[in-house]
Design a protein around this motif. Structure first.
Motif, mmCIF file in Angstrom:
data_model
loop_
_atom_site.group_PDB
_atom_site.id
_atom_site.type_symbol
_atom_site.label_atom_id
_atom_site.label_comp_id
_atom_site.label_asym_id
_atom_site.label_seq_id
_atom_site.Cartn_x
_atom_site.Cartn_y
_atom_site.Cartn_z
ATOM 1 N N GLY A 33 16.421 33.206 56.787
ATOM 2 C CA GLY A 33 16.642 31.768 56.615
ATOM 3 C C GLY A 33 18.103 31.424 56.474
ATOM 4 O O GLY A 33 18.596 30.456 57.073
ATOM 5 N N GLY A 34 18.849 32.147 55.690
ATOM 6 C CA GLY A 34 20.275 31.880 55.533
ATOM 7 C C GLY A 34 21.043 32.073 56.808
ATOM 8 O O GLY A 34 21.948 31.304 57.135
ATOM 9 N N GLN A 35 20.683 33.171 57.589
ATOM 10 C CA GLN A 35 21.355 33.411 58.857
ATOM 11 C C GLN A 35 21.048 32.296 59.861
ATOM 12 O O GLN A 35 21.917 31.873 60.622
ATOM 13 C CB GLN A 35 20.923 34.774 59.400
ATOM 14 N N LYS A 36 19.794 31.803 59.884
ATOM 15 C CA LYS A 36 19.461 30.693 60.771
ATOM 16 C C LYS A 36 20.276 29.449 60.422
ATOM 17 O O LYS A 36 20.761 28.740 61.310
ATOM 18 C CB LYS A 36 17.979 30.385 60.681
ATOM 19 N N SER A 37 20.413 29.179 59.120
ATOM 20 C CA SER A 37 21.210 28.014 58.701
ATOM 21 C C SER A 37 22.651 28.148 59.146
ATOM 22 O O SER A 37 23.284 27.198 59.630
ATOM 23 C CB SER A 37 21.148 27.843 57.183
ATOM 24 N N LEU A 38 23.223 29.366 59.007
ATOM 25 C CA LEU A 38 24.606 29.587 59.410
ATOM 26 C C LEU A 38 24.775 29.412 60.910
ATOM 27 O O LEU A 38 25.744 28.802 61.386
ATOM 28 C CB LEU A 38 25.040 30.984 58.967
ATOM 29 N N VAL A 39 23.832 29.974 61.703
ATOM 30 C CA VAL A 39 23.904 29.821 63.160
ATOM 31 C C VAL A 39 23.781 28.355 63.550
ATOM 32 O O VAL A 39 24.478 27.851 64.448
ATOM 33 C CB VAL A 39 22.814 30.681 63.825
ATOM 34 N N ALA A 40 22.861 27.600 62.882
ATOM 35 C CA ALA A 40 22.711 26.176 63.174
ATOM 36 C C ALA A 40 23.989 25.407 62.878
ATOM 37 O O ALA A 40 24.407 24.529 63.651
ATOM 38 C CB ALA A 40 21.543 25.598 62.376
ATOM 39 N N LEU A 41 24.628 25.711 61.743
ATOM 40 C CA LEU A 41 25.895 25.062 61.427
ATOM 41 C C LEU A 41 26.966 25.396 62.446
ATOM 42 O O LEU A 41 27.765 24.524 62.848
ATOM 43 C CB LEU A 41 26.358 25.479 60.021
ATOM 44 N N ALA A 42 27.024 26.660 62.897
ATOM 45 C CA ALA A 42 28.000 27.029 63.921
ATOM 46 C C ALA A 42 27.761 26.243 65.205
ATOM 47 O O ALA A 42 28.712 25.786 65.853
ATOM 48 C CB ALA A 42 27.924 28.539 64.172
ATOM 49 N N LEU A 43 26.480 26.072 65.589
ATOM 50 C CA LEU A 43 26.176 25.303 66.795
ATOM 51 C C LEU A 43 26.570 23.827 66.629
ATOM 52 O O LEU A 43 27.128 23.210 67.541
ATOM 53 C CB LEU A 43 24.683 25.423 67.105
ATOM 54 N N ILE A 44 26.304 23.245 65.438
ATOM 55 C CA ILE A 44 26.687 21.848 65.184
ATOM 56 C C ILE A 44 28.200 21.686 65.239
ATOM 57 O O ILE A 44 28.723 20.736 65.844
ATOM 58 C CB ILE A 44 26.131 21.399 63.824
ATOM 59 N N PHE A 45 28.927 22.632 64.634
ATOM 60 C CA PHE A 45 30.381 22.535 64.637
ATOM 61 C C PHE A 45 30.941 22.704 66.041
ATOM 62 O O PHE A 45 31.933 22.041 66.415
ATOM 63 C CB PHE A 45 30.978 23.585 63.709
ATOM 64 N N SER A 46 30.349 23.550 66.848
ATOM 65 C CA SER A 46 30.816 23.717 68.224
ATOM 66 C C SER A 46 30.545 22.455 69.049
ATOM 67 O O SER A 46 31.376 22.052 69.865
ATOM 68 C CB SER A 46 30.142 24.934 68.854
ATOM 69 N N ILE A 47 29.373 21.830 68.848
ATOM 70 C CA ILE A 47 29.087 20.570 69.543
ATOM 71 C C ILE A 47 30.046 19.482 69.083
ATOM 72 O O ILE A 47 30.498 18.639 69.879
ATOM 73 C CB ILE A 47 27.628 20.157 69.312
ATOM 74 N N GLN A 48 30.382 19.496 67.797
ATOM 75 C CA GLN A 48 31.325 18.516 67.271
ATOM 76 C C GLN A 48 32.697 18.637 67.915
ATOM 77 O O GLN A 48 33.386 17.647 68.138
ATOM 78 C CB GLN A 48 31.419 18.659 65.749
ATOM 79 N N LYS A 49 33.096 19.871 68.231
ATOM 80 C CA LYS A 49 34.378 20.068 68.897
ATOM 81 C C LYS A 49 34.339 19.529 70.330
ATOM 82 O O LYS A 49 35.342 19.033 70.851
ATOM 83 C CB LYS A 49 34.740 21.554 68.900
ATOM 84 N N CYS A 50 33.181 19.629 70.993
ATOM 85 C CA CYS A 50 33.061 19.118 72.366
ATOM 86 C C CYS A 50 32.922 17.593 72.389
ATOM 87 O O CYS A 50 33.566 16.919 73.193
ATOM 88 C CB CYS A 50 31.850 19.761 73.054
#
Length: 714
Positions: A599-616
């Motif tokens: 669960g924690g790893q999924k949350s971290l991966v989701a945050l990384a994906l959100i932050f990458s989309i935010q950069k785009c």
């Protein structure tokens, strides 16, 4: 509906009709009850929409009101509580522990008692929800709490959050207060109006009295001036008479002496007349005697005239003396007495007193006029607003009528045109049929326009005779051939147009597919690049990248997608989705999918994906709810640092129970939940950190207690 009913009742009152309906109407239920504000929620929950029901004496009054309501075309719904048909149950549950009858908390108008008891009888007001449940089950009554939670005797439970700021009873109380205030203002207005009228009357009386006194004083002053001028004239006349009196007396004495001389001379002459003449008078003496006789007569006439003037002067003197003695002196004494009585200072003091009273009355009058003007302005504004609304309503009604008339007129015109069109179509069909029967092509009629009708009729008869010889031949073959030829040409041209349009559409679809593939490829490459960078920053020892799925077992990363697209081996339709490959230890041979993560790893991966989309594609703000709750401690600081960096270009609103995100916050709010109500207040960073530390301490204590209990049990 309520507004329409009120307008209808006002119309009855203005027209002085249906007095029995007006007397039988008692207003709505909410207008006839009052209670403490603490019971507003309970009363509104129990009564519901019945608060707006209208109370009437009988169902007959209700029926007549409904008929009048419909006849006047009022809009809305109206509900009634006829007092003669209401079922009122007896309330015998007065002593129950933890509960009391709700109707005991109400006050109502005596006329509405039956309606109030019909709605609120056998309703118990309980302390809390448990007491309400127990009372409803034990005594078979409906119960309600102060918060509005309702327990029905049949077992149904209703409740939830109720906004107490929006209360119909509170609004009704405000309306009553405003109406009472308006009535007080109206009474005060009438009172001020009556005071103004009384003040105006007093002012008019004072001004009338003042004018009367002023006129009287002016008249007395005029009389005084007239008498003063008469006195001066009489005094001057008296002075003139007194001045001329010695000369007149001397003239009188001289005349008296002259008269005495003439009398003596007359006596002597008379004595001489009595004696005989001794000798005859001479001519000279005779003439002298004649002359003397004429002189005597003349002097006698002058004496008579002098005596007459003397008598007249003595009469004038006597009259003037009498007028001076009786009129002038008497009037002078009367004027002096009047002037002494009405002294100038007293007159001035009276005038000053009247002026002060006039000033006071003027101030009061101005004040009353200001208040009256203010009230008049309010009334005028209300009247103007009412007239404006009435004009707008009348305008809309007129517009509706005009539109209806225009629609009806258009319908009538359309019906006429439709009839004309049908007639013309029938004539056209008949003409076409006749033309087809004759068998002459349409373009062949132009050359017959200049030929006389009789000649055409003879030619037509000959043509018909000739056509009878060819009765077995299809006379419409030529027409059909021409018609089918035209249709074939049209269809051929249409097919060519459709083929050309199909070719353009295929080219457009191909171009759009290429653009879509390029856009997806570009976006995927950007997001994949930023995702790898962000994940590497959040997990320094890990690696991750995005893949595009093709089919069930084929995955392509961004480089493979670029190479495949350059060879024209892939299209958008071939893609089935996007996947994520991550490794938290940096080993590429141990890449895992999302389903294999914790669960924690999924949350971290989701945050990384959100932050990458935010950069785009940056968004203006982000709302996160406890994103660090499931993260491992080593990743919380990395997430906080990343959010702090991204907060320079976007706003982040985050709820958290951890201290890592608080050190970068700009504004802090604490949320508490008490008595079924959430409360929000602004706090400082230190208060927020203290709250989080207390929460962590409580959680650790709870975990320690759980561990100890588990160990002891084992």
């Amino acid at each position: 509906g309520t507004d329409g009913l009120q307008r209808l009742l006002r119309q009855f009152a203005d027209e002085n009709r249906n007095q029995d309906i007006i007397n039988g109407y008692h207003g709505t239920l909410i207008e006839n009850i009052e209670c403490d504000p603490a019971f507003y929620t309970a009363v509104e929950v129990i009564a519901g929409n019945r608060l707006n029901y209208h109370i009437v004496d009988s169902d007959v009054v209700a029926t007549r009101l409904v008929k009048e309501f419909n006849a006047s075309r009022q809009r809305g719904e109206i509900h009634f509580l006829p007092l003669n048909v209401l079922d009122v149950q007896n309330n015998t549950l007065s002593n129950i522990t933890g509960a009391s009858p709700l109707i005991d908390q109400l006050q109502w108008v005596p006329k509405a008692e039956r309606a109030v008891r019909h709605v609120f009888n056998r309703i118990m007001l309980c302390e809390d929800f448990n007491a309400a449940t127990r009372t409803a089950r034990q005594y078979d009554v409906d119960c309600v709490t102060l918060d509005g939670d309702q327990v029905q005797r049949k077992g149904a439970l209703t409740g939830g959050y109720i906004d107490k700021k929006v209360s119909r009873l509170e609004l009704q109380r405000s309306i009553k207060q405003l109406r009472s205030t308006l009535n007080e203002y109206e009474k005060e207005y009438e009172k001020l109006r009556s005071e103004i009228l009384n003040t105006d009357n007093e002012y008019n009386n004072v001004m009338t009295e003042l004018q009367r006194e002023d006129m009287k004083s002016k008249k007395n002053w005029d009389n005084y001036e007239q008498m003063k001028s008469d006195a001066k004239h009489l005094q001057s006349e008296l002075d003139r008479i007194v001045t001329h009196r010695p000369g007149k007396e001397r003239q009188l004495n001289a005349l008296i002496a002259t008269i005495e001389q003439f009398c003596a001379k007359e006596e002597s002459l008379q004595s001489e007349l009595g004696s005989d003449l001794v000798s005859q008078l001479t001519m000279e003496e005779q003439s002298t005697v004649d002359r003397l006789n004429d002189t005597v007569e003349k002097i006698t006439q002058e004496l008579k005239e002098i005596i007459r003037k003397r008598v007249e002067l003595e009469g004038t003197k006597t009259r003037l003396e009498h007028q001076v003695a009786n009129n002038y002196r008497k009037n002078r004494e009367q004027i002096n007495t009047e002037l002494e009585r009405m002294h100038v200072e007293n007159v001035r003091s009276v005038i000053e007193e009247l002026e002060r009273e006039y000033a006071i009355l003027s101030d009061k009058l101005n004040e009353h006029e200001k208040q009256t003007d203010a009230i008049d302005r309010i009334i005028n504004n209300l009247d103007k607003e009412l007239k404006t609304k009435q004009k707008e309503l009348e305008k809309f009604k007129n517009s509706d009528r005009d539109i209806d008339e225009h629609i009806n007129e258009e319908k009538r015109n359309s019906d006429k045109y439709e009839v004309k069109l049908r007639n013309a179509q029938n004539k056209l069909d008949e003409s076409t049929k006749r033309q087809n029967d004759i068998g002459v092509p349409p373009d062949g009629l132009d050359k017959y326009k200049d030929i006389p009708i009789k000649q055409l009729q003879r030619d037509l008869d000959r043509a018909i005779i000739e056509l009878k010889k060819y009765a077995h031949v299809n006379k419409k073959a030529l027409d059909q051939f021409l018609q089918f030829s035209d249709e074939r040409d049209k269809l051929t041209n249409r097919k060519a147009e459709i083929d050309e349009a199909h070719r353009h559409i295929v080219d457009l679809i191909e171009s759009l597919d290429n653009k879509r593939f390029e856009t997806i490829q570009f976006t995927f490459k950007q997001v994949s690049l930023y995702f790898t960078e962000v994940f590497k920053r959040l997990v320094p020892e890990g690696t991750a990248h995005l893949v595009i799925k093709k089919g069930d077992n084929e995955d392509y990363d961004s480089e493979q997608v670029s190479s495949q697209s350059s060879g024209q081996q892939m299209s958008v339709d071939d893609f089935t989705g996007v996947g994520i490959k991550v490794s938290f230890n940096g080993r590429t041979n141990e890449m895992r999918d999302m389903q294999q993560l914790s669960g924690g790893q999924k949350s971290l991966v989701a945050l990384a994906l959100i932050f990458s989309i935010q950069k785009c594609d940056p968004a203006p703000f982000y709302l996160f709810d406890e994103i660090d709750q499931a993260l491992d401690p080593q990743y919380r600081n990395a997430v906080a640092d990343m959010i702090n960096e991204l907060s320079q270009k976007a706003q982040f609103i985050i709820t958290t129970f951890g201290p890592d995100l608080l050190k970068y916050g700009d504004k802090f709010y604490g949320i508490t939940y008490r008595n079924k109500v959430s409360q929000i207040r602004s706090v400082t960073r230190e208060e927020a950190m203290e709250f989080v530390e207390d929460n962590e301490a409580q959680n650790q204590a709870a975990q320690t207690t759980t561990t100890t209990t588990t160990t002891t049990t084992a």
